[in-house]
Scaffold this motif. Structure first.
Motif, short mmCIF file in Angstrom:
data_model
loop_
_atom_site.label_atom_id
_atom_site.label_comp_id
_atom_site.label_asym_id
_atom_site.label_seq_id
_atom_site.Cartn_x
_atom_site.Cartn_y
_atom_site.Cartn_z
N VAL A 1 38.23 63.16 -16.63
CA VAL A 1 37.61 63.91 -17.72
C VAL A 1 37.49 62.97 -18.91
CG1 VAL A 1 37.96 65.79 -19.37
CG2 VAL A 1 38.40 66.17 -16.94
N GLN A 2 36.29 62.85 -19.43
CA GLN A 2 36.01 61.90 -20.52
C GLN A 2 35.84 62.67 -21.84
OE1 GLN A 2 34.82 60.15 -22.87
NE2 GLN A 2 33.95 58.22 -22.28
N PRO A 3 36.57 62.35 -22.92
CA PRO A 3 37.41 61.16 -23.11
C PRO A 3 38.90 61.38 -22.84
CG PRO A 3 37.08 62.20 -25.22
CD PRO A 3 36.34 63.06 -24.22
N GLN A 4 39.28 62.57 -22.36
CA GLN A 4 40.71 62.88 -22.27
C GLN A 4 41.48 61.85 -21.45
OE1 GLN A 4 42.23 66.28 -19.87
NE2 GLN A 4 43.10 67.00 -21.80
N THR A 5 40.93 61.41 -20.33
CA THR A 5 41.65 60.43 -19.51
C THR A 5 41.93 59.17 -20.31
OG1 THR A 5 40.64 61.28 -17.47
CG2 THR A 5 41.59 59.06 -17.40
N PHE A 6 40.92 58.66 -21.00
CA PHE A 6 41.10 57.44 -21.78
C PHE A 6 42.04 57.68 -22.97
CE2 PHE A 6 36.77 56.27 -20.01
CZ PHE A 6 37.28 55.36 -19.10
N GLU A 7 41.98 58.85 -23.58
CA GLU A 7 42.90 59.16 -24.68
C GLU A 7 44.35 59.16 -24.18
OE1 GLU A 7 39.91 61.96 -27.39
OE2 GLU A 7 41.28 62.88 -25.95
N LYS B 1 35.54 52.39 -29.88
CA LYS B 1 36.61 52.41 -30.90
C LYS B 1 37.94 52.86 -30.31
CE LYS B 1 33.95 54.63 -33.94
NZ LYS B 1 33.47 55.27 -35.22
N LEU B 2 37.88 53.86 -29.42
CA LEU B 2 39.11 54.32 -28.76
C LEU B 2 39.72 53.20 -27.92
CD1 LEU B 2 41.09 56.53 -27.77
CD2 LEU B 2 39.38 57.10 -26.00
N ALA C 1 38.13 49.48 -19.15
CA ALA C 1 37.66 50.83 -18.89
C ALA C 1 36.44 50.73 -17.99
CB ALA C 1 37.31 51.54 -20.19
N PHE C 2 36.40 51.55 -16.96
CA PHE C 2 35.29 51.53 -16.02
C PHE C 2 34.39 52.71 -16.32
CE2 PHE C 2 33.59 52.41 -11.65
CZ PHE C 2 32.87 51.23 -11.51
N GLU C 3 33.16 52.42 -16.72
CA GLU C 3 32.21 53.44 -17.16
C GLU C 3 30.84 53.18 -16.55
OE1 GLU C 3 31.08 55.99 -18.55
OE2 GLU C 3 32.43 56.81 -20.06
N MET C 4 29.94 54.08 -16.84
CA MET C 4 28.56 53.94 -16.38
C MET C 4 27.70 54.88 -17.21
SD MET C 4 27.28 54.29 -12.46
CE MET C 4 25.57 54.63 -12.03
N GLY C 5 26.45 54.56 -17.34
CA GLY C 5 25.55 55.40 -18.14
C GLY C 5 25.13 56.64 -17.38
N CYS C 6 26.12 57.52 -17.11
CA CYS C 6 25.86 58.74 -16.37
C CYS C 6 26.98 59.73 -16.67
CB CYS C 6 25.80 58.46 -14.86
SG CYS C 6 27.38 57.93 -14.16
N SER C 7 26.90 60.92 -16.11
CA SER C 7 28.01 61.87 -16.24
C SER C 7 28.85 61.81 -14.96
CB SER C 7 27.48 63.29 -16.46
OG SER C 7 26.87 63.78 -15.27
N ARG D 1 41.29 50.58 -30.08
CA ARG D 1 42.58 51.08 -30.60
C ARG D 1 43.68 50.88 -29.57
NH1 ARG D 1 45.29 56.06 -30.63
NH2 ARG D 1 43.54 57.31 -29.84
N GLY D 2 43.35 51.04 -28.29
CA GLY D 2 44.32 50.85 -27.23
C GLY D 2 44.50 49.40 -26.80
N LYS D 3 43.77 48.47 -27.43
CA LYS D 3 43.84 47.03 -27.12
C LYS D 3 43.31 46.70 -25.73
CE LYS D 3 46.06 46.92 -31.01
NZ LYS D 3 45.24 47.16 -32.20
N PHE D 4 42.41 47.53 -25.17
CA PHE D 4 41.77 47.21 -23.90
C PHE D 4 41.10 45.84 -23.98
CE2 PHE D 4 42.40 51.52 -22.63
CZ PHE D 4 42.06 51.63 -21.29
N ASN D 5 41.12 45.11 -22.87
CA ASN D 5 40.37 43.86 -22.83
C ASN D 5 38.87 44.12 -22.95
OD1 ASN D 5 42.93 43.27 -21.05
ND2 ASN D 5 42.20 41.30 -21.80
N GLY D 6 38.41 45.13 -22.25
CA GLY D 6 36.97 45.33 -22.29
C GLY D 6 36.51 46.62 -21.65
N LEU D 7 35.21 46.79 -21.68
CA LEU D 7 34.51 47.93 -21.10
C LEU D 7 33.62 47.39 -19.99
CD1 LEU D 7 33.48 50.89 -21.09
CD2 LEU D 7 31.91 50.24 -22.95
N PHE D 8 33.87 47.82 -18.77
CA PHE D 8 33.11 47.40 -17.60
C PHE D 8 32.10 48.49 -17.29
CE2 PHE D 8 32.05 46.78 -13.25
CZ PHE D 8 32.42 45.51 -12.85
#
Length: 512
Positions: free
Chosen positions: A421-427, A58-59, A23-29, A62-69
């Motif tokens: 849209v977070q978290p809908q896209t990841f869900e 946790k989400l 999952a590609f994220e950042m500390g921002c909106s 649950r999806g077995k992602f390798n990691g959070l980038f």
């Protein structure tokens, strides 16, 4: 020995390449979707709460992602309508404001067992001694679930605050500094403490004979050492990640990276970038096939039908902030897009730099014809959903088909998945896309474990035993950091003689 991440639970190797998903994220909106914080279902505005990150972690597990980038920038995008004008970024919330990325890891790791964390830190931001302490601490607390995304920085707004008011150094100098920086990091992690320095017997916590100064003296840094974090024997060195496809960036990746993050708009262009880096790695640094894994950025928009997915895309785009998108574009390219008229074809009137960038820009919205005039407005609107990467929209089956097509054409190893849209896209990815990928044997059903039931490290997850390395938790023998490790049972004199001998053979100067 850890089970291979490329084998299924019954030990049978699948015919298809199993993907790595982050999952590609950042500390921002908003991240790659400027303005979508206004969407009624988006929660990215809560990026500055612990609950945002723990629920995401946790989400993903649950999806077995390798990691959070976790990406990062250390200043506002201020090239657009500039110079030094951050108004558009501030109003739209385009990656501004931001959190420091390492702050969310401990809480996220505490609620997960297997999820890895790739953290972005720039080599102009702080002394390597300090970063080594932070990375080493996080890697220890997560039992080897941390990787470092090495960036040399690209925003003048950050440099002015980090370098005493000075602007960003020239590109070549930034990579020269990064080269020395990463070698200091290697020495602090690997050459300062032996694997068995912490003894905990006969009243001795740490044996001082198994700790040494590194006495690094270079062009940019003077670091005597020793490091202050004890060795984490789970993986000894965080996974080395790199993002950047300039000539200098490719060379840096070919020498040092274990994971490379690339953003392109077509699988053909992606395949070319991957081949270039692999060729340099093999020819210049004797690193074999499989020693570097490659990830591509995507934004999936998933619907129960094609029509629903298309409607979602158009709805999302209606919330996009055009000014924020232009702030991002100008910051990414270093070119103020405000100098062009909205209706102008930029590829016809733009500078060589912006033309070369837009020649690769074949990002398409639903229903859009193949060849669209690349105007300022068109480019900005395309950025509002998916940012600098392609959008895969459709049913879970259609998106999985597109993922397979990219893999078949480019040879990519996996994807950095970001949100509209977070978290809908990841869900939607966890509930619909990943089951489809699992059905096709493109993604694992469960996280592999060690024989004792303990989780794999970041490095073990990514590589398993597929590349034949003798120590699955450590870098491969062909990686430049491999020879710098002070092994258990090796005296200080023995290690320094071995290190000195290797440096002479390579034509370098001995360490002091």
């Amino acid at each position: 020995m850890a089970p291979s991440a490329s084998t299924s639970g019954n030990g049978v190797k699948p015919a298809k390449k199993q993907l790595k998903l982050f999952a590609f994220e950042m500390g921002c909106s908003g991240l790659q979707a400027p303005g979508l914080w206004k969407h009624p279902k988006d929660r990215s505005r809560n990026y500055n709460t612990i609950e945002y990150w723990t629920s995401l972690a946790k989400l993903l597990e649950r999806g077995k992602f390798n990691g959070l980038f976790i990406a990062d920038v250390m200043g506002p995008y201020d090239v657009y309508n500039g110079p030094a004008n951050f108004e558009a970024a501030a109003i739209s919330g385009a990656q501004f404001p931001t959190l420091e990325p390492s702050t969310v890891v401990s809480a996220s790791a505490a609620v997960t067992k297997n999820l890895a964390f790739g953290l972005t830190f720039a080599t102009i931001a702080e002394q390597p001694y300090h970063l080594a302490r932070r990375l080493g601490s996080l890697d220890a607390l997560t039992q080897g679930r941390v990787g470092w995304n090495v960036v040399s920085s690209y925003l003048d707004s950050a440099a002015r605050n980090l370098l005493n008011g000075e602007g960003l150094p020239p590109h070549a100098e930034r990579y020269e500094r990064a080269e020395e920086y990463i070698n200091v990091i290697y020495k602090l992690f690997l050459s300062s403490w032996s694997d068995d320095a912490v003894e905990l017997k006969d009243g001795v916590f740490t044996n001082p004979e198994k700790v040494r100064r590194i006495d690094h003296e270079g062009k940019y840094f003077k670091v005597p050492g020793p490091a202050v974090v004890e060795p984490n024997l789970n993986q000894r060195l965080p996974v080395i990640i790199q993002a950047g496809t300039s000539s200098a960036g490719k060379n840096f990746a070919a020498q040092h990276a274990e994971v490379v993050f690339i953003t392109t708009f077509s699988p053909e262009a992606l395949g070319k970038q991957i081949k270039d880096i692999k060729r340099i790695a093999a020819e210049k640094y004797a690193r074999p096939e499989g020693s570097i894994k490659f990830l591509q950025l995507i934004t999936p928009i998933i619907g129960a039908t094609e029509e629903e997915a298309e409607a979602k895309y158009k709805e999302y785009q209606s919330f996009g902030d055009i000014e924020g998108a232009q702030a991002l574009f100008s910051g990414w390219t270093g070119i103020d897009i405000s100098q062009y008229q909205y209706g102008e074809d930029i590829t016809a009137v733009g500078t060589n730099a912006v033309k070369s960038f837009l020649e690769l820009w074949n990002k398409k919205a639903p229903g859009e014809p193949e060849h669209v005039k690349k105007t300022r407005e068109h480019v900005a609107r395309q950025i509002t959903v998916g940012g600098l990467g392609p959008v895969f929209f459709g049913t879970a089956q259609t998106v999985a088909d597109e993922i397979e097509r990219w893999v078949d054409i480019s040879g990519v190893d996996g994807f950095n998945i970001t949100y509209a849209v977070q978290p809908q896209t990841f869900e939607d990815v966890v509930d619909f896309l990943i089951p489809e990928l699992q059905k096709r044997n493109l993604f694992w059903d469960e996280y592999p474990e060690h024989a004792d039931g303990s989780p794999l490290t970041f490095r073990e997850q990514v590589f398993g035993d597929a590349d034949g390395r003798s120590d699955l938790g450590f870098v491969a023998e062909t990686h430049p950091a491999h020879k710098l490790r002070w092994r258990a049972g090796e005296t200080k004199d023995e290690f320094e003689r071995r290190l000195g001998k290797k440096r002479k053979l390579e034509g370098g100067e001995d360490e002091k």
